[in-house]
Motif scaffolding. Structure first.
Motif, PDB file in Angstrom:
ATOM      1  N   ARG A 475       0.869  -1.451   0.371  1.00  0.00           N
ATOM      2  CA  ARG A 475      -0.067   0.033   0.081  1.00  0.00           C
ATOM      3  C   ARG A 475       0.928   1.376  -0.255  1.00  0.00           C
ATOM      4  NH1 ARG A 475       0.269  -2.340   5.088  1.00  0.00           N
ATOM      5  NH2 ARG A 475       0.989  -1.146   6.421  1.00  0.00           N
ATOM      6  N   HIS A 476       0.212   2.146  -0.311  1.00  0.00           N
ATOM      7  CA  HIS A 476       1.382   3.449  -0.514  1.00  0.00           C
ATOM      8  C   HIS A 476       0.167   4.167   1.058  1.00  0.00           C
ATOM      9  CE1 HIS A 476       3.326   3.301  -3.831  1.00  0.00           C
ATOM     10  NE2 HIS A 476       2.456   3.904  -4.854  1.00  0.00           N
ATOM     11  N   ARG A 477       1.637   5.269   1.014  1.00  0.00           N
ATOM     12  CA  ARG A 477       0.883   6.172   2.595  1.00  0.00           C
ATOM     13  C   ARG A 477       1.077   8.092   2.184  1.00  0.00           C
ATOM     14  NH1 ARG A 477       4.383   7.246   6.624  1.00  0.00           N
ATOM     15  NH2 ARG A 477       4.807   5.818   6.734  1.00  0.00           N
ATOM     16  N   GLN A 510       4.599  13.817  -1.596  1.00  0.00           N
ATOM     17  CA  GLN A 510       5.165  12.300  -2.225  1.00  0.00           C
ATOM     18  C   GLN A 510       4.054  10.850  -1.490  1.00  0.00           C
ATOM     19  OE1 GLN A 510       9.200  12.123  -1.048  1.00  0.00           O
ATOM     20  NE2 GLN A 510       9.475  12.980  -2.569  1.00  0.00           N
ATOM     21  N   LEU A 511       4.210   9.625  -1.340  1.00  0.00           N
ATOM     22  CA  LEU A 511       3.746   8.589  -1.857  1.00  0.00           C
ATOM     23  C   LEU A 511       4.343   7.669  -1.191  1.00  0.00           C
ATOM     24  CD1 LEU A 511       1.520   9.578  -3.085  1.00  0.00           C
ATOM     25  CD2 LEU A 511      -0.005   7.954  -2.815  1.00  0.00           C
ATOM     26  N   ASP A 515       6.860  -0.976   1.772  1.00  0.00           N
ATOM     27  CA  ASP A 515       8.053  -1.571   2.206  1.00  0.00           C
ATOM     28  C   ASP A 515       9.456  -0.859   2.359  1.00  0.00           C
ATOM     29  OD1 ASP A 515       8.431   0.155  -0.439  1.00  0.00           O
ATOM     30  OD2 ASP A 515       8.600  -1.733  -1.787  1.00  0.00           O
ATOM     31  N   GLY A 516       9.005   0.499   2.451  1.00  0.00           N
ATOM     32  CA  GLY A 516       9.916   1.788   2.839  1.00  0.00           C
ATOM     33  C   GLY A 516      10.443   2.364   1.482  1.00  0.00           C
ATOM     34  N   ILE A 517      10.266   1.696   0.762  1.00  0.00           N
ATOM     35  CA  ILE A 517      11.424   1.633  -0.109  1.00  0.00           C
ATOM     36  C   ILE A 517      10.848   2.221  -1.807  1.00  0.00           C
ATOM     37  CG2 ILE A 517      12.903   0.426  -2.151  1.00  0.00           C
ATOM     38  CD1 ILE A 517      13.224  -1.631  -0.272  1.00  0.00           C
ATOM     39  N   THR A 518      10.342   1.948  -2.103  1.00  0.00           N
ATOM     40  CA  THR A 518       9.220   2.366  -3.779  1.00  0.00           C
ATOM     41  C   THR A 518       8.120   3.886  -3.039  1.00  0.00           C
ATOM     42  OG1 THR A 518       8.378   0.188  -4.040  1.00  0.00           O
ATOM     43  CG2 THR A 518       6.924   1.425  -5.126  1.00  0.00           C
ATOM     44  N   ARG A 519       8.123   4.693  -3.828  1.00  0.00           N
ATOM     45  CA  ARG A 519       7.612   5.794  -3.868  1.00  0.00           C
ATOM     46  C   ARG A 519       7.158   6.514  -5.052  1.00  0.00           C
ATOM     47  NH1 ARG A 519       9.822   8.900   0.043  1.00  0.00           N
ATOM     48  NH2 ARG A 519      12.141   7.975   1.375  1.00  0.00           N
ATOM     49  N   THR A 596      -1.258   2.467  -8.210  1.00  0.00           N
ATOM     50  CA  THR A 596      -1.336   0.463  -8.224  1.00  0.00           C
ATOM     51  C   THR A 596      -1.741  -0.053  -7.036  1.00  0.00           C
ATOM     52  OG1 THR A 596       1.233   0.252  -8.283  1.00  0.00           O
ATOM     53  CG2 THR A 596      -0.606   0.537 -10.272  1.00  0.00           C
ATOM     54  N   ARG A 597      -1.249   1.295  -5.948  1.00  0.00           N
ATOM     55  CA  ARG A 597      -1.579   0.861  -4.211  1.00  0.00           C
ATOM     56  C   ARG A 597      -2.756   1.249  -3.948  1.00  0.00           C
ATOM     57  NH1 ARG A 597       4.640   0.101  -3.681  1.00  0.00           N
ATOM     58  NH2 ARG A 597       4.588  -2.076  -5.161  1.00  0.00           N
ATOM     59  N   VAL A 598      -4.039   0.950  -2.818  1.00  0.00           N
ATOM     60  CA  VAL A 598      -4.492   1.835  -1.754  1.00  0.00           C
ATOM     61  C   VAL A 598      -3.339   2.935  -1.512  1.00  0.00           C
ATOM     62  CG1 VAL A 598      -6.230  -0.189  -1.865  1.00  0.00           C
ATOM     63  CG2 VAL A 598      -4.416   0.140   0.056  1.00  0.00           C
ATOM     64  N   VAL A 599      -4.067   4.125  -1.431  1.00  0.00           N
ATOM     65  CA  VAL A 599      -3.317   5.722  -0.703  1.00  0.00           C
ATOM     66  C   VAL A 599      -4.262   4.810   0.096  1.00  0.00           C
ATOM     67  CG1 VAL A 599      -2.613   7.404  -0.772  1.00  0.00           C
ATOM     68  CG2 VAL A 599      -2.790   5.716  -3.037  1.00  0.00           C
ATOM     69  N   SER A 600      -3.600   5.880   1.529  1.00  0.00           N
ATOM     70  CA  SER A 600      -4.079   5.809   2.848  1.00  0.00           C
ATOM     71  C   SER A 600      -3.294   7.344   3.354  1.00  0.00           C
ATOM     72  CB  SER A 600      -3.716   4.828   4.179  1.00  0.00           C
ATOM     73  OG  SER A 600      -4.170   3.598   3.911  1.00  0.00           O
ATOM     74  N   GLY A 601      -3.354   7.858   4.707  1.00  0.00           N
ATOM     75  CA  GLY A 601      -2.577   8.771   5.485  1.00  0.00           C
ATOM     76  C   GLY A 601      -3.463  10.245   4.504  1.00  0.00           C
TER      77      GLY A 601
END
Length: 611
Positions: A475-477, A510-511, A515-519, A596-601
């Motif tokens: 997921r994205h944050r 920025q998201l 995984d702490g890597i993908t932006r 391509t992923r859900v976005v939270s935050g």
């Protein structure tokens, strides 16, 4: 705007709880089709085992007609205590077996004003083996010595299993007289309680607890029972799947399935709300068949008065003893072959022939190389919400073959008419869960169907959902908002971004991947009017996955339509800019492309317009 990337229903193993939805929120729908009854002679489970069977194939309507009996009613006024009786019911298969008994007495107005209850003690090898009459005997005909029909078994002692039955007079079933009133608990007087205690194994105190319509537990197949209970509870509750629900088998869906010609006096009969992947049906016993009509149950199913349910045969597997309650019949549905037209105080009635036009609920679930399209035909609109929820989960479990974390995309289509005019509603979204993505993604569509089903001007004609499941639960944050200024990007999250009046405000969100890597980022530009010089405002960026219950809000068709056309998807982000106040307020909203992923935050910053 731009984005860039830097069960077969028989398992007994425990399953994890449904996650991702509030448990206390209701679904805004009318009460379910089956209402729980208070405890007394319990309406014999026959009528009322409300069965929820998964993956039940109901065979095509049979051409053979049931054998009529056109029974003549025996007047209740002519009954005497001790009179011998005989009857018919099914404990296994489709062929009625006989039982015997004697009349213990008559409770005047025992069911309702001008509707007496006959009390009798019944025996047969099957009744004795089960410990008494069972849920599923409702409607079983009881005859006098001269062959005339006294009535239908419909009630049992409130305290639990016993051979004592409450019988609904056939005189009243024949014409379906009496207004629709709540099924009563019927008190047993001192004299009759003493008589019951003297002639049976029931104690006087147990008999004195009275008679009541037998409970209506729900048999569940095709979807794990614990998951079904948890899902309907999280969605706001259901009258169909409760703590009393139990597992049942499924119909063979072959020529061996019970034919509609087996619906005879004393034979199985079913009132069907839906069939297919999820089948909802009340299974009981037919009391009498005459011409193209049948009466049965001896008490109501849902007490709707006029009804429009499927009429079907059934095949009894066995009668399950219950040491803590009333025995119950386990059965499979057979052929559909008519319409239940009445659901009355004294029983149900139906016409053999065509069944109601169904509303199909279909889901196609794909996972790796596996794919399956499941269909449920809903005959009663009141079942649409529960079927939509449970059928989606059942098909998901069947294809994925496990309770897994991951993500999935869904694409819905709901068709119907509103005040006679056709409509089509569409929506697509992405769902993610760390442990049970199948249940997490099941609620929103069911919530929309619930709202639409509750509207008197709306008739749903079809529900479809295309689901694609992935093991990828990333997921994205939203982590920061940057401003382009002085030729570089500056972090302004939680700070103040300054922009000159008449110039362009350039922002980049920025998201960060889980995984702490993908932006990933998305960029927006706003030209600030000169008239806003000296004004201040606010920027808010929010991820769509931050909202969890937006589909429970609308209460009208227009509200649903507006939500589906403008709702922020779980895999989108939305930036809102507001500067100034009153009539001169500058307000803009921009939605990102689909990620391509859900976005939270959520992140915010202040904006100040300078000269």
């Amino acid at each position: 705007m731009s984005n860039s990337a830097a069960g077969d229903g028989r398992a007994t193993a425990p399953t994890p709880p449904i996650e991702g939805r509030p448990a206390a929120r209701g679904r805004g729908r009318a009460p379910g089709p089956v209402r729980r009854r208070a405890a007394g002679l319990t309406a014999s489970g026959a009528s009322a085992a409300l069965l929820l069977t998964g993956l039940v194939a109901v065979g095509p309507a049979a051409t053979a007609a049931p054998t009529p009996d056109c029974a003549a009613p025996f007047p209740v006024a002519d009954l005497v205590s001790g009179a011998p009786v005989t009857g018919l019911t099914v404990s296994k298969g489709t062929t009625p077996q006989g039982f015997t008994g004697e009349v213990l007495g008559v409770l005047s107005d025992g069911i309702a004003p001008d509707l007496d209850m006959i009390v009798a003690e019944l025996h047969s090898p099957a009744i004795d083996a089960a410990g008494g009459i069972w849920q599923g005997m409702s409607g079983s005909p009881v005859y006098a010595e001269d062959g005339r029909l006294i009535g239908a078994v419909a009630y049992g002692l409130a305290f639990g299993s016993s051979p004592v039955a409450g019988i609904t007079p056939y005189e009243d079933m024949q014409g379906y007289l009496g207004a629709a009133k709540a099924a009563p608990e019927v008190p047993v007087g001192t004299t009759l309680a003493t008589r019951i205690a003297a002639e049976t194994d029931v104690t006087r105190s147990e008999a004195a607890q009275g008679l009541q319509q037998l409970p209506m537990p729900v048999g569940v197949g095709g979807v794990d029972l614990s998951r079904a209970r948890t899902a309907v509870k999280a969605a706001g509750g259901s009258d169909l799947v409760t703590a009393d629900s139990y597992r049942i088998g499924r119909s063979s869906g072959t020529a061996a399935a019970a034919g509609i010609d087996t619906v005879t006096a004393g034979g199985n009969v079913a009132a069907v709300l839906s069939h297919g992947d999820i089948t909802l049906a009340g299974i009981g016993t037919a009391t009498s068949v005459c011409g193209d009509r049948v009466v049965g149950f001896g008490h109501p199913l849902a007490f709707t008065g006029k009804a429009r349910l499927g009429l079907a045969a059934a095949d009894a597997v066995y009668v399950q003893k219950d040491p803590l309650g009333v025995p119950f019949k386990v059965a499979n549905l057979g052929d559909l072959g008519g319409t239940v037209t009445d659901d009355r105080l004294a029983g149900i009635a139906g016409t053999f022939g065509a069944s109601p036009t169904p509303t199909p609920v279909r889901s196609t679930v794909s996972y790796h190389s596996r794919s399956r399209t499941g269909t449920t035909q809903v005959l009663d609109p009141s079942a649409l919400t529960d079927v939509t929820l449970l059928a989606g989960m059942a098909n998901h479990d069947r294809v994925v073959d496990g309770v897994i974390g991951g993500s999935e995309t869904q694409a819905w289509r709901i068709t119907g008419t509103r005040s006679g005019s056709p409509f089509t509603l569409r929506y697509a979204d992405r769902y993610q869960a760390p442990a049970d993505v199948g249940s997490t993604g099941a609620f929103d569509l069911a919530a929309v169907v619930s709202t639409l089903s509750s509207l008197s001007t709306v008739k749903i004609t079809g529900v479809t959902n295309d689901v694609k499941v992935s093991d990828n639960g990333m997921r994205h944050r939203i982590v920061k908002i940057q401003q382009r200024t002085g030729g570089k990007w500056v972090d302004v999250t939680g700070k103040t971004a300054k922009v000159r009046a008449g110039k362009t405000l350039v922002l980049r969100t920025q998201l960060l991947g889980s995984d702490g890597i993908t932006r990933s980022v998305f960029r927006e530009e706003f030209t600030i009017p000169k008239s806003l010089k000296g004004k201040s405002g606010m920027v808010t960026v929010v991820g769509g996955n931050s909202f969890q219950d937006e589909f429970y809000g609308p209460t009208s068709f227009d509200g649903v339509q507006k939500l589906l056309s403008g709702n922020l998807r779980n895999d989108e982000a939305r930036l809102s800019l507001k500067i100034g106040s009153g009539k001169s307020t500058y307000s803009r909203t921009r939605t990102s492309d689909i990620f391509t992923r859900v976005v939270s935050g959520q992140k915010q910053l202040q904006v100040r317009v300078t000269s």
